[in-house]
Design an enzyme around this catalytic site. Structure first.
Site, PDB file in Angstrom:
ATOM      1  N   SER A   1       0.439  -7.091   3.801  1.00 18.58           N
ATOM      2  CA  SER A   1       0.200  -6.285   2.546  1.00 18.58           C
ATOM      3  C   SER A   1       1.344  -5.469   2.559  1.00 18.58           C
ATOM      4  O   SER A   1       1.780  -4.686   3.746  1.00 18.58           O
ATOM      5  CB  SER A   1      -1.086  -5.762   2.162  1.00 18.58           C
ATOM      6  OG  SER A   1      -0.981  -4.916   1.311  1.00 18.58           O
TER       7      SER A   1
ATOM      8  N   TYR B   1      -8.931  -1.464   4.908  1.00 20.84           N
ATOM      9  CA  TYR B   1      -8.103  -2.732   4.487  1.00 20.84           C
ATOM     10  C   TYR B   1      -6.649  -2.344   4.911  1.00 20.84           C
ATOM     11  O   TYR B   1      -6.102  -3.578   5.491  1.00 20.84           O
ATOM     12  CB  TYR B   1      -7.806  -2.682   2.915  1.00 20.84           C
ATOM     13  CG  TYR B   1      -7.312  -3.759   2.293  1.00 20.84           C
ATOM     14  CD1 TYR B   1      -7.516  -5.073   2.251  1.00 20.84           C
ATOM     15  CD2 TYR B   1      -5.955  -3.482   2.116  1.00 20.84           C
ATOM     16  CE1 TYR B   1      -6.761  -5.948   1.943  1.00 20.84           C
ATOM     17  CE2 TYR B   1      -5.229  -4.494   1.439  1.00 20.84           C
ATOM     18  CZ  TYR B   1      -5.539  -5.716   1.304  1.00 20.84           C
ATOM     19  OH  TYR B   1      -4.636  -6.980   0.929  1.00 20.84           O
TER      20      TYR B   1
HETATM   21  N1  LIG Z   1      -3.503  -9.530  -4.687  1.00 24.81           N
HETATM   22  C1  LIG Z   1      -2.891  -8.368  -4.033  1.00 24.81           C
HETATM   23  O1  LIG Z   1      -2.655  -7.260  -4.705  1.00 24.81           O
HETATM   24  C2  LIG Z   1      -2.664  -8.539  -2.616  1.00 24.81           C
HETATM   25  C3  LIG Z   1      -1.470  -7.828  -2.006  1.00 24.81           C
HETATM   26  C4  LIG Z   1      -1.344  -7.716  -0.693  1.00 24.81           C
HETATM   27  C5  LIG Z   1      -1.994  -8.561  -0.049  1.00 24.81           C
HETATM   28  N2  LIG Z   1      -2.861  -9.628  -0.533  1.00 24.81           N
HETATM   29  C6  LIG Z   1      -3.737 -10.327   0.408  1.00 24.81           C
HETATM   30  O2  LIG Z   1      -3.524 -11.953  -0.055  1.00 24.81           O
HETATM   31  C7  LIG Z   1      -4.468 -12.597   0.197  1.00 24.81           C
HETATM   32  C8  LIG Z   1      -5.221 -13.308  -0.720  1.00 24.81           C
HETATM   33  O3  LIG Z   1      -5.601 -12.419  -1.839  1.00 24.81           O
HETATM   34  P1  LIG Z   1      -5.839 -12.452  -3.247  1.00 24.81           P
HETATM   35  O4  LIG Z   1      -5.057 -11.648  -3.908  1.00 24.81           O
HETATM   36  O5  LIG Z   1      -5.305 -13.942  -3.561  1.00 24.81           O
HETATM   37  O6  LIG Z   1      -7.171 -12.336  -3.631  1.00 24.81           O
HETATM   38  P2  LIG Z   1      -8.612 -13.351  -4.023  1.00 24.81           P
HETATM   39  O7  LIG Z   1      -8.268 -14.139  -5.162  1.00 24.81           O
HETATM   40  O8  LIG Z   1      -9.752 -12.620  -3.822  1.00 24.81           O
HETATM   41  O9  LIG Z   1      -8.516 -14.463  -2.737  1.00 24.81           O
HETATM   42  C9  LIG Z   1      -8.891 -14.143  -1.420  1.00 24.81           C
HETATM   43  C10 LIG Z   1      -9.459 -15.437  -0.834  1.00 24.81           C
HETATM   44  O10 LIG Z   1     -10.047 -15.141   0.613  1.00 24.81           O
HETATM   45  C11 LIG Z   1     -10.930 -16.044   0.851  1.00 24.81           C
HETATM   46  N3  LIG Z   1     -12.094 -15.406   1.690  1.00 24.81           N
HETATM   47  C12 LIG Z   1     -12.819 -13.773   1.387  1.00 24.81           C
HETATM   48  N4  LIG Z   1     -13.482 -14.010   2.595  1.00 24.81           N
HETATM   49  C13 LIG Z   1     -13.540 -15.088   3.044  1.00 24.81           C
HETATM   50  C14 LIG Z   1     -14.007 -15.403   4.262  1.00 24.81           C
HETATM   51  N5  LIG Z   1     -15.084 -14.880   5.081  1.00 24.81           N
HETATM   52  N6  LIG Z   1     -13.918 -16.673   4.814  1.00 24.81           N
HETATM   53  C15 LIG Z   1     -12.876 -17.703   4.216  1.00 24.81           C
HETATM   54  N7  LIG Z   1     -12.356 -17.370   3.280  1.00 24.81           N
HETATM   55  C16 LIG Z   1     -12.620 -15.992   2.610  1.00 24.81           C
HETATM   56  C17 LIG Z   1     -11.674 -16.213  -0.713  1.00 24.81           C
HETATM   57  O11 LIG Z   1     -12.391 -17.412  -0.793  1.00 24.81           O
HETATM   58  P3  LIG Z   1     -14.125 -17.637  -0.693  1.00 24.81           P
HETATM   59  O12 LIG Z   1     -14.638 -16.451  -1.531  1.00 24.81           O
HETATM   60  O13 LIG Z   1     -14.252 -18.841  -1.572  1.00 24.81           O
HETATM   61  O14 LIG Z   1     -14.485 -17.580   0.688  1.00 24.81           O
HETATM   62  C18 LIG Z   1     -10.581 -16.282  -1.484  1.00 24.81           C
HETATM   63  O15 LIG Z   1     -10.007 -17.758  -1.638  1.00 24.81           O
HETATM   64  C19 LIG Z   1      -5.592 -11.545   1.128  1.00 24.81           C
HETATM   65  O16 LIG Z   1      -5.351 -11.608   2.450  1.00 24.81           O
HETATM   66  C20 LIG Z   1      -5.175 -10.260   0.627  1.00 24.81           C
HETATM   67  O17 LIG Z   1      -5.385  -8.878   1.381  1.00 24.81           O
HETATM   68  C21 LIG Z   1      -3.120  -9.365  -1.812  1.00 24.81           C
END
Ligand SMILES: NC(=O)c1ccc[n+]([C@@H]2O[C@H](COP(=O)([O-])OP(=O)(O)OC[C@H]3O[C@@H](n4cnc5c(N)ncnc54)[C@H](OP(=O)(O)O)[C@@H]3O)[C@@H](O)[C@H]2O)c1
Length: 247
Positions: free
Chosen positions: A138, A151
């Site tokens: 991130s 985080y």
């Molecule tokens: N959106 C942003 O602004 C942003 C910025 C920087 C980095 N990121 C990173 O990008 C990645 C994806 O995030 P997103 O923004 O797409 O959010 P999101 O839509 O909430 O996706 C998170 C994903 O992680 C999975 N997950 C959570 N806990 C888990 C567990 N214990 N085991 C397996 N899967 C798990 C969830 O699936 P289930 O609930 O079905 O398990 C979901 O598919 C994350 O690592 C996040 O930190 C996001």
């Protein structure tokens, strides 16, 4: 990495960036499998996107990772790319003892989950041509958002882990690429409608273009994340931290 002809596992593939990336990679001519805990989402994805594989996976549970690996290696012996997008982001109040639970869950998911997933799949990836591991850190790995201290710390650790992993795997044929997203409109922390966050489709389009244009990239940096990624070297760190501290 090559952009087509791979067999790709995306953890965190049930929503947001993981699902979006999986579908874009599928369009680009790859076989993709999405993993996550929410069974109803896995079923819906399988229904709506015939051909996209699904596997139940909780990255906080070593048994679940071992089971998913066994299933995947049996069903997809050509699996050659793993994207570790599973993650959670929850605010913490460091003066409230109850927040410790959030901190522990965040480490278990974002950091230990990534490390365990990598350990689980490296032996198989070593047997594959054109293998790659795509970690997801991130912009907040580089300047912290104070309301989510653990985080940020897990993402800084994912960055560091990716650096060490790349060096250890040099010469094995497994490429290590770190995706460094900026704020993107997903449900991660309810920022799906946040004006200041990047629209998901724009983020995915720019990410795919960078993956195509820079097959040897170590980090995938969309324009919006550079003010965070480069703050320490640009001399803007204190100003950016002050900006993030107002949230
Ligand atoms: N959106 C942003 O602004 C942003 C910025 C920087 C980095 N990121 C990173 O990008 C990645 C994806 O995030 P997103 O923004 O797409 O959010 P999101 O839509 O909430 O996706 C998170 C994903 O992680 C999975 N997950 C959570 N806990 C888990 C567990 N214990 N085991 C397996 N899967 C798990 C969830 O699936 P289930 O609930 O079905 O398990 C979901 O598919 C994350 O690592 C996040 O930190 C996001």
């Amino acid at each position: 990495m090559k952009i087509t002809g791979n067999t790709i596992l995306v953890t965190g593939g049930t929503s947001g960036i993981g699902l979006g990336l999986a579908l874009r990679l599928r369009e680009a001519g790859n076989t993709v499998v999405v993993a996550g805990r929410r069974r109803e989402l896995l079923e819906r994805i399988a229904d709506e996107h015939p051909g996209v594989g699904t596997v139940e996976l909780d990255v906080t549970d070593p048994e679940s990772i071992a089971r998913a690996r066994r299933q995947l290696v049996a069903a997809y012996p050509n699996l050659n790319v793993v994207v570790t997008a599973a993650g959670i982001m929850v605010t913490e109040n460091l003066r409230d003892p109850h927040s410790l639970r959030v901190a522990e869950d965040t480490v278990a998911t974002n950091l230990l989950g990534t490390i365990r997933t990598v350990y689980a799949f490296v032996p198989h990836l070593l047997t594959q041509d054109d293998a790659a591991i795509l970690t997801v850190s991130s912009g907040l790995a580089f300047v912290p958002l104070p309301i989510t201290p653990t985080y940020n710390a897990t993402k800084a650790a994912v960055h560091s882990f990716s650096e060490g992993l790349r060096v250890q795997l040099a010469g094995t044929g497994i490429q290590v690429i770190e995706l460094v997203p900026p704020a993107v409109r997903t449900t991660l922390m309810n920022q799906q409608d946040l004006e200041s966050a990047m629209p998901l489709e724009e983020f995915l389009a720019e990410t795919m273009a960078l993956l195509r244009a820079q097959p040897d990239a170590r980090e995938i940096l969309v324009e919006n994340v550079k003010f965070l990624r480069n703050a320490a070297t640009d001399g803007t760190y204190d100003n950016v931290l002050a900006l993030l501290s107002s949230h």
